[in-house]
Design a protein around this motif. Structure first.
Motif, PDB file in Angstrom:
ATOM      1  N   ILE A  66     -25.559 -16.660  -4.723  1.00  0.00           N
ATOM      2  CA  ILE A  66     -26.975 -16.345  -4.858  1.00  0.00           C
ATOM      3  C   ILE A  66     -27.754 -17.551  -5.365  1.00  0.00           C
ATOM      4  O   ILE A  66     -27.211 -18.433  -6.014  1.00  0.00           O
ATOM      5  CB  ILE A  66     -27.200 -15.134  -5.795  1.00  0.00           C
ATOM      6  CG1 ILE A  66     -26.709 -15.420  -7.208  1.00  0.00           C
ATOM      7  CG2 ILE A  66     -26.564 -13.892  -5.243  1.00  0.00           C
ATOM      8  CD1 ILE A  66     -27.039 -14.324  -8.184  1.00  0.00           C
ATOM      9  N   LYS A  67     -29.034 -17.576  -5.029  1.00  0.00           N
ATOM     10  CA  LYS A  67     -29.882 -18.715  -5.398  1.00  0.00           C
ATOM     11  C   LYS A  67     -30.410 -18.593  -6.827  1.00  0.00           C
ATOM     12  O   LYS A  67     -30.549 -19.575  -7.524  1.00  0.00           O
ATOM     13  CB  LYS A  67     -31.044 -18.837  -4.427  1.00  0.00           C
ATOM     14  CG  LYS A  67     -30.580 -19.152  -3.011  1.00  0.00           C
ATOM     15  CD  LYS A  67     -31.713 -19.642  -2.187  1.00  0.00           C
ATOM     16  CE  LYS A  67     -31.340 -19.850  -0.749  1.00  0.00           C
ATOM     17  NZ  LYS A  67     -30.305 -20.792  -0.496  1.00  0.00           N
ATOM     18  N   GLU A  68     -30.728 -17.367  -7.268  1.00  0.00           N
ATOM     19  CA  GLU A  68     -31.270 -17.173  -8.613  1.00  0.00           C
ATOM     20  C   GLU A  68     -30.388 -16.184  -9.366  1.00  0.00           C
ATOM     21  O   GLU A  68     -30.160 -15.072  -8.905  1.00  0.00           O
ATOM     22  CB  GLU A  68     -32.696 -16.639  -8.531  1.00  0.00           C
ATOM     23  CG  GLU A  68     -33.364 -16.534  -9.868  1.00  0.00           C
ATOM     24  CD  GLU A  68     -34.802 -16.083  -9.741  1.00  0.00           C
ATOM     25  OE1 GLU A  68     -35.253 -15.361 -10.638  1.00  0.00           O
ATOM     26  OE2 GLU A  68     -35.466 -16.440  -8.741  1.00  0.00           O
ATOM     27  N   MET A  69     -29.905 -16.612 -10.513  1.00  0.00           N
ATOM     28  CA  MET A  69     -28.999 -15.784 -11.305  1.00  0.00           C
ATOM     29  C   MET A  69     -29.762 -14.615 -11.930  1.00  0.00           C
ATOM     30  O   MET A  69     -30.801 -14.819 -12.560  1.00  0.00           O
ATOM     31  CB  MET A  69     -28.373 -16.639 -12.403  1.00  0.00           C
ATOM     32  CG  MET A  69     -27.313 -15.930 -13.207  1.00  0.00           C
ATOM     33  SD  MET A  69     -25.857 -15.487 -12.268  1.00  0.00           S
ATOM     34  CE  MET A  69     -25.060 -17.059 -12.119  1.00  0.00           C
ATOM     35  N   PRO A  70     -29.260 -13.381 -11.763  1.00  0.00           N
ATOM     36  CA  PRO A  70     -29.915 -12.242 -12.399  1.00  0.00           C
ATOM     37  C   PRO A  70     -29.675 -12.261 -13.909  1.00  0.00           C
ATOM     38  O   PRO A  70     -28.742 -12.908 -14.396  1.00  0.00           O
ATOM     39  CB  PRO A  70     -29.237 -11.037 -11.763  1.00  0.00           C
ATOM     40  CG  PRO A  70     -27.957 -11.526 -11.232  1.00  0.00           C
ATOM     41  CD  PRO A  70     -28.131 -12.984 -10.944  1.00  0.00           C
ATOM     42  N   ARG A  71     -30.518 -11.531 -14.627  1.00  0.00           N
ATOM     43  CA  ARG A  71     -30.344 -11.432 -16.076  1.00  0.00           C
ATOM     44  C   ARG A  71     -29.051 -10.683 -16.378  1.00  0.00           C
ATOM     45  O   ARG A  71     -28.659  -9.772 -15.646  1.00  0.00           O
ATOM     46  CB  ARG A  71     -31.514 -10.679 -16.690  1.00  0.00           C
ATOM     47  CG  ARG A  71     -32.816 -11.423 -16.638  1.00  0.00           C
ATOM     48  CD  ARG A  71     -33.990 -10.556 -17.098  1.00  0.00           C
ATOM     49  NE  ARG A  71     -33.648  -9.541 -18.080  1.00  0.00           N
ATOM     50  CZ  ARG A  71     -33.822  -9.685 -19.403  1.00  0.00           C
ATOM     51  NH1 ARG A  71     -34.369 -10.775 -19.871  1.00  0.00           N
ATOM     52  NH2 ARG A  71     -33.489  -8.720 -20.228  1.00  0.00           N
ATOM     53  N   LEU A  72     -28.389 -11.070 -17.463  1.00  0.00           N
ATOM     54  CA  LEU A  72     -27.133 -10.433 -17.855  1.00  0.00           C
ATOM     55  C   LEU A  72     -27.331  -8.945 -18.117  1.00  0.00           C
ATOM     56  O   LEU A  72     -26.487  -8.130 -17.735  1.00  0.00           O
ATOM     57  CB  LEU A  72     -26.550 -11.122 -19.092  1.00  0.00           C
ATOM     58  CG  LEU A  72     -25.218 -10.573 -19.597  1.00  0.00           C
ATOM     59  CD1 LEU A  72     -24.141 -10.681 -18.520  1.00  0.00           C
ATOM     60  CD2 LEU A  72     -24.802 -11.288 -20.853  1.00  0.00           C
ATOM     61  N   ASP A  73     -28.447  -8.588 -18.748  1.00  0.00           N
ATOM     62  CA  ASP A  73     -28.721  -7.171 -19.008  1.00  0.00           C
ATOM     63  C   ASP A  73     -28.762  -6.370 -17.708  1.00  0.00           C
ATOM     64  O   ASP A  73     -28.272  -5.249 -17.642  1.00  0.00           O
ATOM     65  CB  ASP A  73     -30.045  -7.000 -19.743  1.00  0.00           C
ATOM     66  CG  ASP A  73     -29.988  -7.519 -21.168  1.00  0.00           C
ATOM     67  OD1 ASP A  73     -28.865  -7.727 -21.677  1.00  0.00           O
ATOM     68  OD2 ASP A  73     -31.058  -7.713 -21.762  1.00  0.00           O
ATOM     69  N   ASP A  74     -29.352  -6.958 -16.663  1.00  0.00           N
ATOM     70  CA  ASP A  74     -29.425  -6.277 -15.375  1.00  0.00           C
ATOM     71  C   ASP A  74     -28.031  -6.111 -14.774  1.00  0.00           C
ATOM     72  O   ASP A  74     -27.708  -5.067 -14.201  1.00  0.00           O
ATOM     73  CB  ASP A  74     -30.319  -7.049 -14.402  1.00  0.00           C
ATOM     74  CG  ASP A  74     -31.766  -7.066 -14.845  1.00  0.00           C
ATOM     75  OD1 ASP A  74     -32.161  -6.175 -15.625  1.00  0.00           O
ATOM     76  OD2 ASP A  74     -32.506  -7.977 -14.417  1.00  0.00           O
ATOM     77  N   LEU A  75     -27.201  -7.136 -14.881  1.00  0.00           N
ATOM     78  CA  LEU A  75     -25.840  -7.046 -14.349  1.00  0.00           C
ATOM     79  C   LEU A  75     -25.023  -5.983 -15.068  1.00  0.00           C
ATOM     80  O   LEU A  75     -24.218  -5.288 -14.455  1.00  0.00           O
ATOM     81  CB  LEU A  75     -25.118  -8.393 -14.489  1.00  0.00           C
ATOM     82  CG  LEU A  75     -25.460  -9.468 -13.488  1.00  0.00           C
ATOM     83  CD1 LEU A  75     -24.735 -10.752 -13.834  1.00  0.00           C
ATOM     84  CD2 LEU A  75     -25.098  -9.030 -12.087  1.00  0.00           C
ATOM     85  N   MET A  76     -25.227  -5.877 -16.365  1.00  0.00           N
ATOM     86  CA  MET A  76     -24.437  -4.945 -17.158  1.00  0.00           C
ATOM     87  C   MET A  76     -25.050  -3.556 -17.206  1.00  0.00           C
ATOM     88  O   MET A  76     -24.449  -2.633 -17.750  1.00  0.00           O
ATOM     89  CB  MET A  76     -24.264  -5.497 -18.574  1.00  0.00           C
ATOM     90  CG  MET A  76     -23.480  -6.797 -18.587  1.00  0.00           C
ATOM     91  SD  MET A  76     -23.242  -7.457 -20.236  1.00  0.00           S
ATOM     92  CE  MET A  76     -22.141  -6.242 -20.922  1.00  0.00           C
ATOM     93  N   GLY A  77     -26.256  -3.401 -16.657  1.00  0.00           N
ATOM     94  CA  GLY A  77     -26.908  -2.095 -16.646  1.00  0.00           C
ATOM     95  C   GLY A  77     -27.445  -1.686 -18.009  1.00  0.00           C
ATOM     96  O   GLY A  77     -27.486  -0.512 -18.338  1.00  0.00           O
ATOM     97  N   ILE A  78     -27.846  -2.674 -18.803  1.00  0.00           N
ATOM     98  CA  ILE A  78     -28.364  -2.404 -20.136  1.00  0.00           C
ATOM     99  C   ILE A  78     -29.887  -2.413 -20.083  1.00  0.00           C
ATOM    100  O   ILE A  78     -30.485  -3.338 -19.550  1.00  0.00           O
ATOM    101  CB  ILE A  78     -27.872  -3.469 -21.139  1.00  0.00           C
ATOM    102  CG1 ILE A  78     -26.347  -3.427 -21.241  1.00  0.00           C
ATOM    103  CG2 ILE A  78     -28.519  -3.273 -22.497  1.00  0.00           C
ATOM    104  CD1 ILE A  78     -25.773  -4.554 -22.059  1.00  0.00           C
ATOM    105  N   GLU A  79     -30.486  -1.377 -20.651  1.00  0.00           N
ATOM    106  CA  GLU A  79     -31.937  -1.317 -20.721  1.00  0.00           C
ATOM    107  C   GLU A  79     -32.416  -2.253 -21.831  1.00  0.00           C
ATOM    108  O   GLU A  79     -31.869  -2.230 -22.937  1.00  0.00           O
ATOM    109  CB  GLU A  79     -32.396   0.102 -21.030  1.00  0.00           C
ATOM    110  CG  GLU A  79     -32.124   1.084 -19.908  1.00  0.00           C
ATOM    111  CD  GLU A  79     -32.968   0.804 -18.683  1.00  0.00           C
ATOM    112  OE1 GLU A  79     -34.137   0.397 -18.836  1.00  0.00           O
ATOM    113  OE2 GLU A  79     -32.458   0.989 -17.572  1.00  0.00           O
ATOM    114  N   PRO A  80     -33.415  -3.097 -21.546  1.00  0.00           N
ATOM    115  CA  PRO A  80     -33.909  -4.001 -22.597  1.00  0.00           C
ATOM    116  C   PRO A  80     -34.601  -3.221 -23.705  1.00  0.00           C
ATOM    117  O   PRO A  80     -35.257  -2.214 -23.461  1.00  0.00           O
ATOM    118  CB  PRO A  80     -34.895  -4.906 -21.864  1.00  0.00           C
ATOM    119  CG  PRO A  80     -35.265  -4.179 -20.626  1.00  0.00           C
ATOM    120  CD  PRO A  80     -34.114  -3.270 -20.291  1.00  0.00           C
ATOM    121  N   GLU A  81     -34.402  -3.695 -24.938  1.00  0.00           N
ATOM    122  CA  GLU A  81     -35.031  -3.067 -26.092  1.00  0.00           C
ATOM    123  C   GLU A  81     -36.415  -3.649 -26.309  1.00  0.00           C
ATOM    124  O   GLU A  81     -36.669  -4.796 -25.975  1.00  0.00           O
ATOM    125  CB  GLU A  81     -34.227  -3.348 -27.366  1.00  0.00           C
ATOM    126  CG  GLU A  81     -32.851  -2.784 -27.386  1.00  0.00           C
ATOM    127  CD  GLU A  81     -32.127  -3.158 -28.674  1.00  0.00           C
ATOM    128  OE1 GLU A  81     -32.799  -3.583 -29.640  1.00  0.00           O
ATOM    129  OE2 GLU A  81     -30.917  -3.020 -28.704  1.00  0.00           O
TER     130      GLU A  81
END
Length: 83
Positions: free
Chosen positions: A36-51
């Motif tokens: 992939i060209k742009e790395m997704p956020r780790l929270d998105d990969l792990m399925g964690i909702e941002p606080e």
């Protein structure tokens, strides 16, 4: 060692299958993420909702940690000077 003798073949195979599934998941993600060209956020990969973060409180917390580190550094320096 006692756990070894109480383990059933079914449990052993379940652990082996889980290990292979986890390795397969990891291999697939490593391959995909390498393309992939742009790395997704780790929270998105792990399925964690941002606080929601209270920025003022977070800055205060970080400042308190910094002060603790500085105090510990002063204590260490004083102890090394006495030795």
């Amino acid at each position: 060692m006692d756990d070894f003798w109480r383990t059933t073949p079914r449990n052993v195979w379940a652990v082996i299958r889980a290990y292979h599934r986890r390795r397969g998941w990891m291999a697939w993600h490593v391959a995909v993420l390498g393309r992939i060209k742009e790395m997704p956020r780790l929270d998105d990969l792990m399925g964690i909702e941002p606080e929601e973060i209270d920025e003022a409180a977070e800055a205060e917390r970080q400042l308190a940690v910094l002060r603790q580190w500085q105090a510990a550094d002063r204590i260490m320096a004083a102890q090394q000077g006495k030795a």
